[in-house]
Design a protein around this motif. Sequence first.
Motif, PDB file in Angstrom:
ATOM      1  N   LEU A   1      28.011  23.161  46.436  1.00 14.12           N
ATOM      2  CA  LEU A   1      27.070  23.752  45.600  1.00 14.12           C
ATOM      3  C   LEU A   1      27.023  22.713  44.457  1.00 14.12           C
ATOM      4  O   LEU A   1      25.926  22.358  44.063  1.00 14.12           O
ATOM      5  N   LEU A   2      28.337  22.220  43.999  1.00 14.83           N
ATOM      6  CA  LEU A   2      28.257  21.234  42.793  1.00 14.83           C
ATOM      7  C   LEU A   2      27.619  20.032  43.130  1.00 14.83           C
ATOM      8  O   LEU A   2      26.915  19.268  42.434  1.00 14.83           O
ATOM      9  N   ASN A   3      27.932  19.801  44.498  1.00 15.06           N
ATOM     10  CA  ASN A   3      27.295  18.286  44.889  1.00 15.06           C
ATOM     11  C   ASN A   3      25.707  18.348  44.960  1.00 15.06           C
ATOM     12  O   ASN A   3      25.151  17.663  44.384  1.00 15.06           O
TER      13      ASN A   3
ATOM     14  N   LEU B   1      26.921  31.293  57.267  1.00 16.71           N
ATOM     15  CA  LEU B   1      26.641  31.506  55.802  1.00 16.71           C
ATOM     16  C   LEU B   1      25.939  30.465  55.209  1.00 16.71           C
ATOM     17  O   LEU B   1      25.054  30.468  54.523  1.00 16.71           O
ATOM     18  N   PHE B   2      26.500  29.150  55.537  1.00 18.41           N
ATOM     19  CA  PHE B   2      25.668  28.065  54.823  1.00 18.41           C
ATOM     20  C   PHE B   2      24.435  27.807  55.596  1.00 18.41           C
ATOM     21  O   PHE B   2      23.489  27.307  54.877  1.00 18.41           O
TER      22      PHE B   2
ATOM     23  N   LEU C   1      20.143  28.372  45.610  1.00 16.77           N
ATOM     24  CA  LEU C   1      20.488  29.310  44.657  1.00 16.77           C
ATOM     25  C   LEU C   1      19.512  29.119  43.372  1.00 16.77           C
ATOM     26  O   LEU C   1      19.497  27.771  43.083  1.00 16.77           O
ATOM     27  N   ASP C   2      19.206  30.256  42.831  1.00 17.82           N
ATOM     28  CA  ASP C   2      18.232  30.230  41.739  1.00 17.82           C
ATOM     29  C   ASP C   2      18.774  29.795  40.601  1.00 17.82           C
ATOM     30  O   ASP C   2      19.807  30.595  40.182  1.00 17.82           O
TER      31      ASP C   2
ATOM     32  N   ILE D   1      18.783  25.266  43.882  1.00 15.91           N
ATOM     33  CA  ILE D   1      19.764  24.202  44.325  1.00 15.91           C
ATOM     34  C   ILE D   1      20.332  24.618  45.760  1.00 15.91           C
ATOM     35  O   ILE D   1      20.397  25.712  46.154  1.00 15.91           O
ATOM     36  N   PHE D   2      20.654  23.614  46.496  1.00 12.71           N
ATOM     37  CA  PHE D   2      21.114  23.773  47.665  1.00 12.71           C
ATOM     38  C   PHE D   2      22.619  23.079  47.912  1.00 12.71           C
ATOM     39  O   PHE D   2      23.024  22.398  47.156  1.00 12.71           O
ATOM     40  N   LEU D   3      23.129  23.387  48.947  1.00 15.05           N
ATOM     41  CA  LEU D   3      24.402  22.848  49.259  1.00 15.05           C
ATOM     42  C   LEU D   3      24.312  21.418  49.898  1.00 15.05           C
ATOM     43  O   LEU D   3      23.298  20.981  50.497  1.00 15.05           O
ATOM     44  N   GLU D   4      25.077  20.335  49.354  1.00 14.56           N
ATOM     45  CA  GLU D   4      25.021  18.946  49.840  1.00 14.56           C
ATOM     46  C   GLU D   4      26.427  18.957  50.067  1.00 14.56           C
ATOM     47  O   GLU D   4      27.512  18.816  49.411  1.00 14.56           O
TER      48      GLU D   4
END
Lengths: 389, 232
Positions: free
Chosen positions: A37-39, A318-319, A327-328, A343-346
């Motif tokens: 998520l941070l990525n 889940l992912f 994520l808003d 944002i989305f997972l990277e």
Amino acid sequence: MLIQFAIKNFLRQGLRSILNVLITAITIVTVIFNLSLLNGFQARATLNMVKTDVAGGHYRIAGFDLLSPTEWEDHTGLVPDSLKALPEDQKAETLILQGQIFPNNRLYPVQMRGVGPGQELLDLPLQGLKRFPEKITDQIPVVIGTKMAERTHLKQGDSVVLKWRDKFGAVDARDILVVDVVKLLNPRVDEGMVWLRLDHLQDMARREGEVSWVAVELFQGPVPDMEFHSVDDLMKDLLILLKNDRRNSIILWIILMFLAGISVFNTQILNVFKRQKEIGTLLALGVESKQVVRIFTWEGAVTAGISVVVAGLIAVPLFMWFQTVGLDVSHLEESTIPVRDAIFLEFNPFEIFYSITVVVALTILVAWLPVRKISHMDPTLALRGKAIT
Amino acid sequence: MLELKQVSKTYRVGNQDFPALKNISLTIEENAFMSFVGPSGSGKTTLLNLMGGLDRPTSGQVLFDGAQLESMNRSELAQIRKQHIGFIFQSHNLLPVYSVYENVLFPLLLNHLKEQDARERVMALVEKVGLTEQANKKPAELSGGQCQRVAIARALIKRPKLVLADEPTANLDTENSFRILELMQDLNEQYGAAFVFSTHDQRVTQFINREVRLEDGAVLWDKAKNGNGELE
């Protein structure tokens, strides 16, 4: 044989094993989710910065400093031929000057930012300006962002007085017409900013052909009278901010690891305590104490191995679901972080591998720590269940 | 095969020394079928532990086939136990996660035999102790007597020179005790392993060939059966 024995013991522990596996698996999933998520957040933030402002770097008029508004007017200049010749999708000429507007009879200092209406390098929703002729007719068309509109209570179709100083120091004032209120992905190019056509702003300030910088897709080599600012340089503050975020995520990561570690550690302590007779029996049968330690450590390794599988079973659906909703982060509108959309997972394969490896290694380590004492255990006391009291 | 020379064992609790064994000298012959008898605290279990290399004497020597057990390190002692000594415990101490078959197989796997090579041997012994039908059951599904028979099979599967049994009938009823003792006697004759029990069960006396009585850590008497089956 020892592994088989460890697996059977792992299964025998039933609910305790399930809880350990679940906690460890959730730790793995959370760690990967958090990092990814941070990525995603970083990727989105840097992408938005690049798309809306930074591009591949800026050629700025020597001495221009965005953080010194009172000097903006002193650092404008003509676009060198080498940059002028670039196609519209590889450059964005930009002029920045100070101005003031008076919405509701209140003074509001603004940054007047003029960009070529035909530029295709930056992703700015300024189509509203294109339909106006090169020469200003009645009112000066401008576009503002939603944040700016909220702050100044301006809306599409509103007119307000804009005051500025031209190249020769004369103060001019005219009505501007808000032709569009647009949602900008990057709050840094929204609040306090009035977007104009470059030719209009040059005309208003009597700075024909002059710019503050030229954003380019690629570095074009040294250009006389201009300083090149790379992407890293232009996003320095953002990168520091993101680095801090990563540091915070490491703290969360350590807390999660600690919880998972405690759980496995406790189970192993209980195992060694409850299974003293079994340990004594193994020693009596001729199993060396280091082999007994290995059996118990293997049980921790089995926990770790099964946790990885369970983590996979949890993480994949889940992912996949998360990637459809994101994520808003609209609450970040108030910050200067250039992210407004979801944002989305990277995923970073190295990070995933690294995280799993660390979790597995730590699980095995905390499984091993309490069972070390077996190697010093007196077998006669262990057989009576009195080696540890 | 096993010789104890002037063996003493003293436990230190706090500042006080408690002598558990005092100058014991004994020789255990191959094929022996004998018991240590005596009241609780007389040193029977301590003596078995020393003979099995689970404990070390405070002084004296324990010689197993001429090798001094007291001077061996933990790893060497484990090797001796793994290859030559079988243990039978009062509460059988079976590995709960393993089936009857696996419990009996375990010592062979420890001695690096492959399961396919050991299977027949294990099943033959399981049959010998009358547990063929229970071969796939876990210890929790067996009675006390059945568990003790598994423990006997586990102790004998590696064909040890010495089987040490600590109160093997203490938790069993009379019928089961006799069955277990008969079984051990039978296996002693068939496999030639020396059986040494610790017990205070008088029922054992009729089965053994030699009885050593311990009291307060010392040998009170050491009697062998004569031709009439009497201890003298």
